[in-house]
Design a protein around this motif. Structure first.
Motif, short mmCIF file in Angstrom:
data_model
loop_
_atom_site.label_atom_id
_atom_site.label_comp_id
_atom_site.label_asym_id
_atom_site.label_seq_id
_atom_site.Cartn_x
_atom_site.Cartn_y
_atom_site.Cartn_z
N CYS A 7 0.84 -1.19 0.00
CA CYS A 7 0.00 0.00 0.00
C CYS A 7 0.88 1.24 0.00
O CYS A 7 1.82 1.34 0.79
N CYS A 10 0.37 3.17 3.78
CA CYS A 10 0.77 2.63 5.08
C CYS A 10 1.82 1.53 4.95
O CYS A 10 2.41 1.12 5.95
N CYS A 45 -7.06 2.99 3.02
CA CYS A 45 -5.94 3.24 2.10
C CYS A 45 -5.52 1.96 1.39
O CYS A 45 -5.11 1.99 0.23
N CYS A 46 -5.63 0.82 2.08
CA CYS A 46 -5.26 -0.46 1.47
C CYS A 46 -6.37 -0.97 0.56
O CYS A 46 -6.11 -1.52 -0.51
ZN LIG Z 1 -2.77 1.01 3.57
#
Ligand SMILES: [Zn+2]
Length: 64
Positions: A7, A10, A45-46
């Motif tokens: 990702c 993160c 976010c992933c």
């Molecule tokens: Zn992420």
């Protein structure tokens, strides 16, 4: 274009889930949100890494 291994935001490894995610959403017609939950991809976010990814290999390959 292959899916990025990690990702961007993160750093969690998401690339290993791509093949299963793709198969279950496209071939088995499962809900992408539920597949991501089961794969343990919980952060937004992933999840966007997998949801927004397109396999450009399939699109570009015929023109090589
Ligand atoms: Zn992420």
């Amino acid at each position: 274009m292959m899916i990025p291994v990690r990702c961007f935001t993160c750093g969690k490894v998401v690339g290993e889930h791509w093949e299963e995610f793709k198969q279950r959403t496209k071939e088995d017609d499962e809900n992408p949100a539920e597949v991501l939950d089961e794969l343990g991809v919980e952060r937004p976010c992933c999840r966007r890494m997998l949801v927004s990814h397109k396999d450009l290999v399939d699109i570009v390959a015929p023109y090589q």
